[in-house]
Design an enzyme around this catalytic site. Structure first.
Site, PDB file in Angstrom:
ATOM      1  N   ASN B 405       6.323   2.718   1.411  1.00 33.09           N
ATOM      2  CA  ASN B 405       6.129   1.941   0.363  1.00 33.09           C
ATOM      3  C   ASN B 405       5.521   2.429  -0.848  1.00 33.09           C
ATOM      4  OD1 ASN B 405       5.787  -0.226  -1.742  1.00 33.09           O
ATOM      5  ND2 ASN B 405       5.321  -1.617   0.145  1.00 33.09           N
ATOM      6  N   ASP B 406       4.190   2.972  -0.703  1.00 29.60           N
ATOM      7  CA  ASP B 406       3.320   3.178  -1.939  1.00 29.60           C
ATOM      8  C   ASP B 406       3.720   4.613  -2.259  1.00 29.60           C
ATOM      9  OD1 ASP B 406       1.914   0.873  -1.930  1.00 29.60           O
ATOM     10  OD2 ASP B 406       0.416   1.753  -0.629  1.00 29.60           O
ATOM     11  N   VAL B 407       4.425   5.491  -1.427  1.00 29.10           N
ATOM     12  CA  VAL B 407       4.691   6.837  -1.802  1.00 29.10           C
ATOM     13  C   VAL B 407       6.224   6.749  -2.513  1.00 29.10           C
ATOM     14  CG1 VAL B 407       3.579   8.002   0.029  1.00 29.10           C
ATOM     15  CG2 VAL B 407       6.139   7.445   0.388  1.00 29.10           C
ATOM     16  N   TYR B 445      -0.207  -0.481   1.716  1.00 31.55           N
ATOM     17  CA  TYR B 445      -1.559  -0.107   1.735  1.00 31.55           C
ATOM     18  C   TYR B 445      -2.513  -0.408   0.453  1.00 31.55           C
ATOM     19  CZ  TYR B 445      -5.822   2.047   3.072  1.00 31.55           C
ATOM     20  OH  TYR B 445      -7.201   2.285   3.158  1.00 31.55           O
ATOM     21  N   ALA B 446      -1.848   0.106  -0.652  1.00 28.73           N
ATOM     22  CA  ALA B 446      -2.546   0.003  -1.887  1.00 28.73           C
ATOM     23  C   ALA B 446      -2.638  -1.610  -2.440  1.00 28.73           C
ATOM     24  CB  ALA B 446      -1.790   0.773  -3.150  1.00 28.73           C
TER      25      ALA B 446
END
Lengths: 93, 480
Positions: B405-407, B445-446
């Site tokens: 997701n965040d990447v 996570y972010a």
């Protein structure tokens, strides 16, 4: 050996480590961690000497525990790296 | 170093240690390519055999039963752990082994102090020796307990992340206790009461106890997605503890080998931090990813997200010529690597070019995705790093993001105020079509929304990673 000689080894090893490790590709970073981990088990040689010297009961007990932990680290670290690296295959393999 | 010599000429020990150090360096150098890596691991292990073997021959062993019992127990435990643990549990195992190295170093330095200070009590050791022992105790204690907590978190035994008020003050207090005890050890100041006459060097063990608590306190508040940094840092610490032990014992191979490991761990730590565009301080003390999810943020997804089915994705794949798969921690959790690898093999058999685009911090340890994919027989040529794969997205027909997701969040490039601003991300949106496989629209996570999911060329394939990939394999087999 004196402190300065030891410090010399430390600094030179740090430079060698930097030069070698920066060339290792990201794909091998997990085996690198487990392999270096096994190398840090080199403390086993210190543990072997204190456990085998038979000085005092306390020193022997501490040495025994250190030998167990360091040997677990060495044997486990190399084996787990080997297990992972066996799976890294190229197209031609 | 204590112990007495038996038989061999004096230089043999030092020469054997030199051979061992060279084998370690050659072993690491062979890790620069997957083709030679296995040989490198064996070279390194040979170095260890030389170092330990010559030590056993050299020093007089007065308590062989204790020593060989320790070696046997350790070897059995290490072999059992290394062969019985699943590849998916590798991060925990690697974390655990890190801790054992650090713990062993702390015990060795302690035993050395007990032996050399104990019987006389008043014997004074050189400042270099006591300082090195104090550093070993501090780093070793932190490494052992920090690694146990990290492994516990990765195994799901320890709550993650655990925050509480006043945590920084508590850490500072235990660090202060460790430093004071270390100071007492180095300066030889007498401790109060009966402790002053004790032969077990109490100041050292007070130091180790404080360092142990500090290790726990340091890792407990750190979240799961920051574990790659923690594992790399603890790896460095296990090496530095061995190097410090080398200073305390005046032993060359301990210094060289420990320093190599320390350098390796520190380089990986820096690489991991740079891959998140965060400082080490921010990772260790920052409290990242702990904001309450969904806090008053406008719902950017409402009416803007297109969901798709395995049938539709199979049709997309039928006309694709180049496919990039972007795996994330979700692939590891769902154990989807075998299904993903099977899909890649099928696509390649149909003449489609398939590449895996791997972000450096995807997963729970450096290189986590690569190990999982290698286990599923994906050839290493197919795994590409961020810098290599990013320029190729514009020529890619379909990107399959699974469990990441965040990447792949474009906010990292566009929004300076975002928590992930400046983080290098995979530019998947430059491809013709992006398929994102995720269980729901929940943030990563972010803790921030991902506008990628609303893009016109993005389709959401909702579901568990393994189920979705298996469904995709089945559909693709039927339609191709």
């Amino acid at each position: 050996m004196g402190f300065v000689e030891n410090l010399t080894l430390f600094v030179l090893a740090a430079f060698v480590g930097y030069e070698v490790i920066t060339k290792i590709p990201a794909t091998l970073h997990t085996p690198l961690i487990s392999g270096t981990n096994a190398i840090s088990g080199i403390t086993l040689i210190g543990a072997v000497v204190v456990a085998g010297a038979g000085h005092s009961t306390l020193a022997t007990v501490l040495g025994f525990l250190a030998v167990v932990m360091a040997t677990t680290n060495v044997v486990g670290g190399y084996l787990v790296s080997h297990r992972m690296l066996e799976r890294f295959r190229g197209r031609e393999d | 170093m204590l112990g007495s010599t038996a038989g061999l000429p004096p230089a043999t020990l030092s020469l054997a240690y030199l051979v061992a150090a060279v084998l370690f360096i050659l072993g690491l150098r062979a890790l620069t390519h997957p083709r030679t890596a296995r040989r490198g691991n064996l070279l390194s292990a040979a170095g260890m055999v030389v170092a330990v073997g010559v030590t056993l021959l050299w020093f007089e062993i007065l308590s062989p039963v204790v020593l060989f019992a320790g070696l046997l127990v350790g070897a059995a435990l290490g072999a059992w752990l290394a062969t019985s643990v699943d590849t998916t549990d590798m991060p925990q195992l690697v974390g655990l082994f890190n801790g054992f190295g650090g713990g062993a170093s702390a015990l060795v330095a302690g035993a050395e102090l007990v032996t050399r200070l104990g019987p006389t009590g008043t014997a004074t050791l050189p400042v270099e020796t006591t300082t090195a022992a104090a550093v070993t105790g501090l780093v070793g204690g932190v490494t052992f307990w920090g690694s146990l907590v990290a492994a516990g978190k990765l195994q799901g035994y320890v709550e993650d992340p655990l925050k509480y008020p006043g945590e920084d003050a508590l850490k500072a207090a235990f660090l202060a206790v460790a430093v004071i005890a270390g100071g007492a050890l180095v300066t030889g100041i007498d401790l109060p009461g009966a402790l002053a006459t004790a032969t077990w060097v109490p100041s050292y063990w007070v130091l180790v106890a404080a360092a142990s608590v500090l290790g726990i306190l340091l890792v407990v508040p750190i979240g799961g997605a920051d574990m790659p940094v923690v594992i790399a840092l603890l790896n460095a610490c296990s090496g530095l503890a061995a190097a410090a032990t080398g200073f305390a014992l005046d032993n060359s191979v301990l210094i060289v080998a420990g320093t190599l490991v320390g350098a390796s761990g520190l380089i990986l730590t820096v690489v991991m931090c740079e891959s998140m565009n965060r400082s080490l301080t921010n990772v260790l003390f920052g409290g990242y990813g702990t904001g309450a999810p969904g806090e008053d943020a406008p719902d950017i997804y409402e009416g803007n997200v297109m969901s798709t089915s395995p049938e539709e994705v199979a049709m997309l794949l039928n006309v694709a010529r180049r496919v990039v798969v972007v795996p994330g921690y979700g692939m590891a959790v769902g154990q989807a690597q075998h299904a993903v690898a099977e899909l890649a093999t099928l696509l390649e058999a149909s003449g489609v070019e398939v590449v895996f685009g791997i972000h450096p911090v995807a997963g729970r340890m450096p290189g986590h995705m690569n190990v999982l994919l290698a286990e599923a027989n994906v050839p290493y040529e197919q795994m590409e790093e961020l810098e290599t794969v990013n320029p190729t997205f514009a020529q890619t027909d379909v990107v399959i993001v699974t469990g990441a997701n965040d990447v792949v969040n474009p906010t990292a490039l566009s929004d300076q105020s975002s928590p992930i601003a400046g983080m290098p991300v995979l530019h998947v949106w430059e491809a013709q079509t992006v398929v994102v496989n995720k269980r729901s629209l929940s943030p990563g996570y972010a803790g921030i929304p991902n506008p990628l999911f609303t893009y016109d060329n993005t389709y959401m394939l909702f579901g568990d990673a393994r189920e979705a990939m298996q469904a995709l394999v089945t559909e693709y087999k039927e339609t191709r």
